[in-house]
Motif scaffolding. Structure first.
Motif, short mmCIF file in Angstrom:
data_model
loop_
_atom_site.label_atom_id
_atom_site.label_comp_id
_atom_site.label_asym_id
_atom_site.label_seq_id
_atom_site.Cartn_x
_atom_site.Cartn_y
_atom_site.Cartn_z
N ASP A 114 41.83 28.09 30.39
CA ASP A 114 41.32 28.41 31.79
C ASP A 114 41.04 27.33 32.85
OD1 ASP A 114 41.04 31.35 31.20
OD2 ASP A 114 39.24 31.11 30.34
N SER A 115 40.58 26.34 32.13
CA SER A 115 40.25 25.13 33.12
C SER A 115 41.86 24.60 33.47
CB SER A 115 39.73 24.02 32.30
OG SER A 115 38.46 24.31 32.20
N LEU B 168 44.76 26.39 33.80
CA LEU B 168 45.36 27.39 34.70
C LEU B 168 44.67 27.82 36.20
CD1 LEU B 168 46.25 30.24 32.07
CD2 LEU B 168 47.76 28.83 33.30
N TYR B 169 43.43 27.44 36.03
CA TYR B 169 42.77 27.86 37.30
C TYR B 169 41.72 26.66 37.52
CZ TYR B 169 44.38 32.18 35.99
OH TYR B 169 45.43 33.40 35.68
N GLN B 170 40.67 26.50 36.95
CA GLN B 170 39.78 25.58 37.37
C GLN B 170 38.79 25.38 36.13
OE1 GLN B 170 37.88 26.26 41.15
NE2 GLN B 170 37.52 28.15 41.15
N TYR C 216 48.87 39.57 30.96
CA TYR C 216 48.47 38.19 30.86
C TYR C 216 49.43 37.07 30.71
CZ TYR C 216 43.78 40.48 31.53
OH TYR C 216 42.70 41.30 32.12
N GLN D 261 50.34 34.80 31.89
CA GLN D 261 50.35 33.13 31.86
C GLN D 261 49.52 32.70 30.80
OE1 GLN D 261 48.68 35.76 33.28
NE2 GLN D 261 46.42 35.25 34.28
N TYR D 262 48.90 33.35 30.07
CA TYR D 262 48.42 33.11 28.85
C TYR D 262 49.27 33.04 27.40
CZ TYR D 262 43.87 33.00 31.06
OH TYR D 262 42.64 32.74 31.69
N THR E 114 37.44 35.27 34.62
CA THR E 114 38.37 34.67 33.82
C THR E 114 39.71 34.87 33.77
OG1 THR E 114 37.97 35.56 31.68
CG2 THR E 114 36.26 34.33 32.19
N HIS E 115 40.14 35.96 34.46
CA HIS E 115 41.50 36.37 34.31
C HIS E 115 41.96 36.81 32.89
CE1 HIS E 115 42.10 34.99 38.45
NE2 HIS E 115 41.39 33.91 38.15
N GLN F 238 35.42 25.64 36.51
CA GLN F 238 34.56 26.60 36.61
C GLN F 238 34.74 27.97 35.60
OE1 GLN F 238 35.50 24.77 39.15
NE2 GLN F 238 33.73 23.84 39.94
N THR F 239 36.07 28.16 35.77
CA THR F 239 36.68 29.45 35.15
C THR F 239 36.61 29.21 33.65
OG1 THR F 239 38.31 29.59 36.96
CG2 THR F 239 38.66 30.86 35.02
#
Length: 163
Positions: free
Chosen positions: A119-120, A122-124, A70, A72-73, A30-31, A126-127
């Motif tokens: 998470d969705s 930033l990534y996708q 982290y 990006q969060y 999940t980063h 599924q993450t």
């Protein structure tokens, strides 16, 4: 805000960030990570209220991401944990003893939903889905730690905004 209140909030932020760094479990899929940030936010919100819960929540989440790598969060955490602290403090103030327990549940649900969105975005998606159980565990662990701590110290800690 009084000097005393600023000191209390700064101490809560520092303790929350410190315990979150000590008990930090990275979740590579999940980063993100599982930590005890929510415990500190819940304690602050239950003890001091919505405004203070929001300040401790937003600042703790932001700073924890900054020093944990982290970045990006950071903005997401500022908002998600800030709103989490506000909601818990507001509901706890408004609805008394049962409201305190319900407020923790609402705080957990909000935090899990917020990080699903983060998470969705930033990534996708599924993450975001992978993060649902780990964020749920983090929130539940935070509540299970925070509530007994709150009960144990509430009579000894005065709300600085009421003194």
């Amino acid at each position: 805000m009084s000097t005393k209140e600023i000191v209390y909030l700064a101490a809560m932020i520092a303790v929350t960030v410190a315990i979150s760094r000590v008990f930090l479990i990275p979740v590579p899929m999940t980063h993100g990570n599982v930590n005890l940030c929510d415990a500190g936010i819940f304690i602050a919100a239950l003890l001091f209220g919505k405004k203070q819960g929001a300040i401790v929540g937003g600042a703790s989440g932001f700073l924890l991401d900054l020093i944990s790598g982290y970045s990006q969060y950071m903005i997401f955490s500022l908002i998600i944990h800030g709103v989490e602290g506000f909601l818990v403090g507001w509901l706890a103030e408004k609805y008394g003893h049962l409201g305190k327990i319900a407020s923790l549940i609402v705080g957990i649900v909000w935090m899990v939903f917020g990080y699903f969105l983060a998470d969705s975005l930033l990534y996708q998606i599924q993450t975001g889905l992978v993060g649902l159980p780990t964020n749920s565990i983090q929130g539940l662990l935070g509540a299970l730690i925070a509530y007994p701590v709150y009960l144990g110290i509430r009579s000894r800690v005065k709300n600085p905004s009421h003194s």
